[in-house]
Design an enzyme around this catalytic site. Structure first.
Site: not given
Length: 682
Positions: A123, A162, A319, A327, A367-368
């Protein structure tokens, strides 16, 4: 610079029209089949969700090709959310360009300092200075703003996402051109730039603007002022993209507030958020706990700094995590009670909205394994029950919405220029940790039960504070030195540390001995720094231990008091901590890193001239954090148990908004519990 327009905060409203604390998450319905969406709205209503951030990473879905649009699904989601009474913080979806764009225009991809291209597949693979990316991004923004300008679910715009998390430093040819333009604006002439950069050193003098490049991989240490200016430029380049999207949104939807989510936390130092804050209608922040001995201290520090950045006006927690993230090297789940405690600590420091990443835990993608409000286990889970309970708690806190943090008597200054500059290469030590030193001072104040504000240097009226602590205030331009002197002479009490006052805004040494710009104010002179090797320490005669750094201090004024001396090391018997009384105030200097424990020992002596002490009962100091919000009628006391033990609070009273009612034995906070009391503002 203007303050953020927090009158534009997107408050949810109750049936009576009263403001509510916002509650919700990033919502990514495009990851799920259509039949899940109605179930999502049902669960959101059960949890008390009243706002979600939508379409953050949806560009490829919204615009499948350069010439086609697919917004029907987003229409449906917006309609469903509105029918469920849930407001939408709608993202501009520009955070990650789609594959068709990077295939057609690979020139938008960022380039590292070593010349490597950052390719698609993750990303934020875009250059902040790319005119091609900007053109396509604004085309998308225009499409969304035109379509949803009057949609009743729309409560705010969420620019990008972000900004700078993965692409803050780009060394491409686009960046080089933009950097030269930025430098022309800053310095006007090459003569001024050559002076500021000290280009007489190493034959670096420039005779044409086109010769100037970003600090790409070099044979040795790049020019330090070039590095500093590139950091400043990179923050400004991202801010410029924010402004481009914001200005278009304000043109097309002038009544809808605009924000972007900052990342005020230790690992994201590339963006000068104090400089950005005046450009948004309300400040929003993302924060994630980094496990360690100071983890909740750091959470409090970052929430406090976010409040300082926002001018102590209400801000939006965009968030954080319900439990584990994905992470970190080891991703620990939160302990019972930590989901609520973490959330309410942000509220204590001024957050009027509490949101998570994300609503429903992903079944696929990077990000699961990141926790969410609805976990893989679904509705029948302890985590979702905690989410529902937090929703009820935030509903009970509705009376505080719109209140502001009550100023403390102590301020800890935070300065992005000093953060960037003090940690550059070819310095006395490469081990210096600017953020860590500031956090140590804050941790020590928490251990003493003393309230403090974390405030940006250039957004602060120092005269309102009795004590100002400026850890590693390395960059001190002449106007700041004069302001600090006026503060002390007017009755304020300044505390600063090693490697402070050493350079000006161009990273040039203040000559004549250290601490340079602050030398006369502090009444000390240092000819040579004494950094310590890894593992080396020095003892002080106040029973504390220093590490990282020492200074060979000479007392240069008769009114300097030595508060502690080195007991061991190269400078044994020499001053380690000093204080000079000047005018009606004082200026103290701490020449070594004492850590949170050592500072907690020293601080009472430094706070004493101002008469600052804890407002907490002695039994609670070090275990309970006190934060106060207030409005015209009431003070709201947040009492947060930072410990794993029960803590009594004798003599503490007020109307209970959140927490257990007091019994015959008074208030006792359970481990990780938060109590919110209301008292009259009088």
């Amino acid at each position: 610079m203007t303050a953020p327009r927090t009158s534009r905060f997107p408050y949810a409203k109750g049936p009576d029209g009263a403001r509510l604390i916002g509650y919700g998450a990033d919502y990514n319905p495009e990851q799920w089949p259509r039949e899940v969406w109605e179930e999502d709205v049902r669960l959101m209503r059960a949890a008390g969700v009243n706002v979600v951030s939508l379409a953050i990473f949806s560009w490829a879905r919204l615009q499948p090709t350069a010439d086609t649009w697919d917004l029907g699904w987003l229409d449906d989601v917006m309609d469903l959310l509105h029918a469920g009474g849930i407001g939408v913080d709608l993202a501009t979806a520009t955070a990650s360009p789609p594959p068709w764009l990077t295939t057609a225009h690979p020139e938008i991809l960022p380039v590292t300092a070593t010349g490597e291209t950052l390719w698609p597949g993750a990303r934020q693979h875009w250059r902040p200075t790319s005119p091609v990316f900007r053109e396509h991004a604004l085309r998308l923004v225009r499409e969304l703003a035109t379509r949803y300008a009057d949609h009743p679910a729309l409560v705010a715009w969420h620019v990008n996402n972000e900004l700078g998390c993965h692409n803050v430093y780009d060394y491409s040819d686009d960046a080089a051109r933009a950097f030269r333009t930025w430098l022309r604006h800053r310095y006007t002439t090459l003569e001024s730039l050559n002076h500021a950069w000290g280009t007489a050193f190493w034959s670096q003098r420039y005779s044409d603007w086109e010769q100037i490049l970003p600090p790409r991989l070099a044979a040795s240490h790049p020019n330090p002022t070039q590095q500093l200016d590139f950091k400043r430029f990179s923050s400004d380049a991202l801010k410029d993209h924010l402004l481009a999207e914001r200005d278009l949104l304000r043109e097309l939807t002038p009544d809808v507030p605009v924000t972007t989510n900052f990342m005020v936390m230790p690992g994201t130092k590339g963006m000068d958020y104090a400089d950005w804050a005046g450009e948004v209608d309300f400040v929003a922040n993302d924060h994630y706990v980094i496990p360690g001995p100071q983890d909740r201290d750091e959470l409090s520090f970052s929430a406090n700094l976010t409040s300082g950045i926002s001018g102590h006006r209400p801000w939006f927690l965009m968030e954080h995590s319900t439990s584990a993230v994905n992470w970190q090297p080891v991703n620990l789940p939160k302990k019972p009670g930590e989901l609520a405690r973490d959330s309410l600590l942000h509220v204590a420091h001024g957050a009027d909205a509490v949101c998570f990443f994300q609503w429903r835990q992903s079944a696929a993608g990077a990000e699961k394994y990141h926790s969410a409000m609805v976990p893989h286990a679904g509705e029948d889970s302890a985590l979702f029950r905690d989410v529902v309970e937090l929703g009820r708690t935030l509903e009970a806190l509705a009376p505080i919405a719109g209140s502001v943090r009550e100023p403390a008597r102590v301020a800890v200054l935070f300065d992005w220029d000093s953060w960037w500059t003090s940690e550059q290469d070819s310095h006395p030590t490469s081990r210096l940790d600017y953020h860590g030193e500031a956090l140590d001072w804050y941790s020590a104040l928490l251990r003493l039960g003393v309230r403090a504000d974390i405030v940006p240097v250039h957004r602060t009226d120092l005269s309102s504070y009795d004590v100002v602590i400026a850890p590693v205030l390395h960059v001190v331009p002449q106007p700041l030195a004069k302001e600090l002197t006026r503060y002390v002479e007017g009755g304020g009490h300044l505390v600063t540390t090693y490697f402070s006052g050493v350079v000006d805004e161009n990273d040039h040494i203040w000559l004549g001995g250290h601490p340079g710009a602050l030398r006369e104010l502090l009444g000390v002179r240092i000819e040579e720094f004494g950094p310590l090797l890894d593992g080396d320490t020095v003892g002080l005669d106040n029973a504390t231990t220093g590490s990282l750094w020492t200074d060979r201090i000479e007392v240069a004024a008769p009114d300097v008091e030595v508060l502690a001396r080195y007991r061991t090391g190269l400078y044994a018997s020499r001053p380690a901590v000093t204080r000079r009384t000047t005018g009606r105030g004082s200026a103290a200097y701490v020449s070594t890193r004492l850590g949170a424990d050592g500072l907690a020992t020293l601080l009472p002596q430094l706070l004493a001239p101002a008469g600052v002490d804890s407002e907490l009962p002695e039994s609670a100091r070090g275990s309970v954090e006190l934060v106060v919000r207030r409005d015209a009628d009431s003070r709201y006391l947040f009492l947060v148990n930072r410990s794993e033990e029960s803590v009594p609070l004798p003599g503490v009273a007020g109307d209970v908004l959140v927490g257990r009612e007091t019994g015959d034995d008074g208030i006792v906070l359970a481990p990780r519990e938060v109590l919110v009391l209301r008292r009259s503002a009088g």
